[in-house]
Design a protein around this motif. Structure first.
Motif, PDB file in Angstrom:
ATOM      1  N   TRP A 263       6.856   0.932   0.339  1.00  0.00           N
ATOM      2  CA  TRP A 263       5.936   0.221   1.234  1.00  0.00           C
ATOM      3  C   TRP A 263       4.984   1.207   1.934  1.00  0.00           C
ATOM      4  O   TRP A 263       3.777   0.956   2.043  1.00  0.00           O
ATOM      5  CB  TRP A 263       6.731  -0.530   2.302  1.00  0.00           C
ATOM      6  CG  TRP A 263       7.260  -1.869   1.897  1.00  0.00           C
ATOM      7  CD1 TRP A 263       8.525  -2.171   1.513  1.00  0.00           C
ATOM      8  CD2 TRP A 263       6.526  -3.106   1.814  1.00  0.00           C
ATOM      9  NE1 TRP A 263       8.638  -3.501   1.215  1.00  0.00           N
ATOM     10  CE2 TRP A 263       7.421  -4.100   1.396  1.00  0.00           C
ATOM     11  CE3 TRP A 263       5.200  -3.450   2.073  1.00  0.00           C
ATOM     12  CZ2 TRP A 263       7.047  -5.422   1.216  1.00  0.00           C
ATOM     13  CZ3 TRP A 263       4.817  -4.781   1.904  1.00  0.00           C
ATOM     14  CH2 TRP A 263       5.743  -5.741   1.477  1.00  0.00           C
ATOM     15  N   ASP A 267       0.955   1.163   1.549  1.00  0.00           N
ATOM     16  CA  ASP A 267       0.071   0.958   2.693  1.00  0.00           C
ATOM     17  C   ASP A 267      -0.921   2.115   2.837  1.00  0.00           C
ATOM     18  O   ASP A 267      -2.108   1.914   3.116  1.00  0.00           O
ATOM     19  CB  ASP A 267       0.915   0.842   3.974  1.00  0.00           C
ATOM     20  CG  ASP A 267       0.421  -0.259   4.888  1.00  0.00           C
ATOM     21  OD1 ASP A 267       0.002  -1.306   4.371  1.00  0.00           O
ATOM     22  OD2 ASP A 267       0.460  -0.069   6.117  1.00  0.00           O
ATOM     23  N   ASN A 310      -5.953  -6.989   2.012  1.00  0.00           N
ATOM     24  CA  ASN A 310      -4.896  -5.999   2.217  1.00  0.00           C
ATOM     25  C   ASN A 310      -3.582  -6.661   1.862  1.00  0.00           C
ATOM     26  O   ASN A 310      -3.056  -7.456   2.617  1.00  0.00           O
ATOM     27  CB  ASN A 310      -4.883  -5.531   3.678  1.00  0.00           C
ATOM     28  CG  ASN A 310      -3.896  -4.400   3.864  1.00  0.00           C
ATOM     29  OD1 ASN A 310      -3.053  -4.158   3.016  1.00  0.00           O
ATOM     30  ND2 ASN A 310      -4.022  -3.704   4.974  1.00  0.00           N
ATOM     31  N   SER A 312      -0.725  -5.647   1.863  1.00  0.00           N
ATOM     32  CA  SER A 312       0.441  -5.269   2.666  1.00  0.00           C
ATOM     33  C   SER A 312       0.349  -5.837   4.072  1.00  0.00           C
ATOM     34  O   SER A 312       0.888  -5.284   5.005  1.00  0.00           O
ATOM     35  CB  SER A 312       0.569  -3.747   2.727  1.00  0.00           C
ATOM     36  OG  SER A 312      -0.596  -3.178   3.278  1.00  0.00           O
ATOM     37  N   TYR A 315       3.484  -6.190   5.986  1.00  0.00           N
ATOM     38  CA  TYR A 315       4.340  -4.996   6.031  1.00  0.00           C
ATOM     39  C   TYR A 315       4.962  -4.785   7.397  1.00  0.00           C
ATOM     40  O   TYR A 315       6.140  -4.488   7.514  1.00  0.00           O
ATOM     41  CB  TYR A 315       3.519  -3.781   5.622  1.00  0.00           C
ATOM     42  CG  TYR A 315       4.182  -2.474   5.924  1.00  0.00           C
ATOM     43  CD1 TYR A 315       3.684  -1.618   6.907  1.00  0.00           C
ATOM     44  CD2 TYR A 315       5.325  -2.089   5.243  1.00  0.00           C
ATOM     45  CE1 TYR A 315       4.300  -0.419   7.192  1.00  0.00           C
ATOM     46  CE2 TYR A 315       5.950  -0.894   5.526  1.00  0.00           C
ATOM     47  CZ  TYR A 315       5.425  -0.063   6.496  1.00  0.00           C
ATOM     48  OH  TYR A 315       6.046   1.116   6.768  1.00  0.00           O
TER      49      TYR A 315
END
Length: 338
Positions: A263, A267, A310, A312, A315
């Protein structure tokens, strides 16, 4: 079948593996009672080492030390006994007691080995006692105890922590002199040391050497190695190398585990390349989209248009629930004082 020392000891070992301390202590107690009653069952060195190991595994060091002090007469502590206790105290960062045992062992004429010293080195590192760790290593060399890859891995972490470039870079030569091939952890630490001070080309050189060294034994760079060099390249604006490494990572590793490190890099890659003014991202648009989608699939994200959203976005909500991956990374006649 009449119970004997072997049967009782085997039971204690089984309880130790399952960390059932109560059952192990009860079994050991039966052995002591039968010994006292002269019924032909008495704990031997393996019995004592097994019950002490169980106590250490279950974080009952006081009990382990109590049993250790019972070892007199015909059953005396050996290297395994001391190593087990020392590892236990190092695990809880009680370096003073670990060193006391170390010195006591030497005074009894028991020779230390590389495993024991690795426990001391790792314990000192985790307890932020770097100077003592290096003192232990110097003592190890003085006694001509050959270091292992684990030893050098711990040293690499210590030198990285200290920012000691000279000693870090000398590690590989020292390992070659000892006829030891560097492993993943050593190379990764060396790369991290370089990246901390902006030596990107040096880090890339170590990555190439790591790849070749591992290939000699049929192994390959893992995700931690790839993510270290990719993250460093992104941090220092080396986007071309970052994309090249990610393409290599995909062909080498395939699908990645859904975990925090993936992750974080996902990112970082999004944030670094999403800028429309990023020349590399524009020129290699297709490849950038490809690696982003590869990472996204590994994380279970739905495919979206590259740079359009985006991916993520969630996240920050999920990252605390993701597991982290660390290199476990896992155990002298000159007295050592804390």
């Amino acid at each position: 079948i009449r119970p004997n020392t072997i049967i009782y000891t085997t039971m204690i070992k089984a309880y130790s593996k399952s960390q059932n301390l109560d059952a192990a202590l009860k079994t050991f107690g039966v052995m002591l009672e039968r010994q006292k009653a002269q019924r032909g069952v008495a704990p031997n060195i393996i019995s004592y080492n097994s019950i002490i190991d169980c106590c250490v595994r279950c974080s009952h060091l006081d009990k382990a030390k109590q049993i250790f002090e019972m070892m007199t007469g015909s059953v005396l502590p050996d290297l395994i006994t001391f190593s087990t206790l020392i590892k236990g105290y190092c695990r809880v960062k009680d370096i003073e007691k670990a060193l006391e045992l170390h010195n006591q062992m030497l005074e009894r004429g028991i020779k230390a080995d590389e495993v024991l010293y690795n426990s001391l080195l790792d314990g000192c590192l985790k307890a932020n006692q770097d100077k003592m760790a290096l003192k232990c290593y110097a003592n190890m060399k003085k006694l001509r105890i050959k270091p292992s890859n684990v030893t050098y891995s711990i040293l690499a972490k210590i030198y990285q922590k200290q920012g000691d470039l000279e000693k870090s870079f000398a590690l590989l030569d020292e390992m070659r002199a000892d006829h030891i091939k560097p492993g993943l952890f050593v190379f990764t630490c060396l790369m991290q040391t370089c990246l901390q001070v902006g030596l990107i080309d040096k880090a890339l050189t170590y990555f190439a050497e790591m790849t070749d060294t591992l290939a000699e034994t049929g192994n390959h760079v893992d995700w931690v190695g790839f993510s270290t060099i990719v993250g460093g390249c992104l941090d220092h604006g080396r986007h071309t190398e970052a994309i090249d490494m990610l393409l290599r990572a995909e062909s080498t590793l395939g699908t990645l585990p859904n975990e925090r490190q993936v992750w974080l890099l996902y990112d970082k890659l999004n944030a670094s390349l999403i800028d429309a003014n990023n020349e590399v991202a524009v020129k290699r648009y297709g490849e950038v989209c490809h690696v982003l989608k590869w990472l996204g699939r590994s994380l279970g994200l739905e495919e979206q248009s590259c740079f359009g959203n985006n991916m993520s976005a969630g996240y920050h909500e999920d990252k605390e629930n993701l597991s982290s991956q660390d290199r476990n990374i896992p155990d002298v006649l000159v007295r050592l004082e804390a």
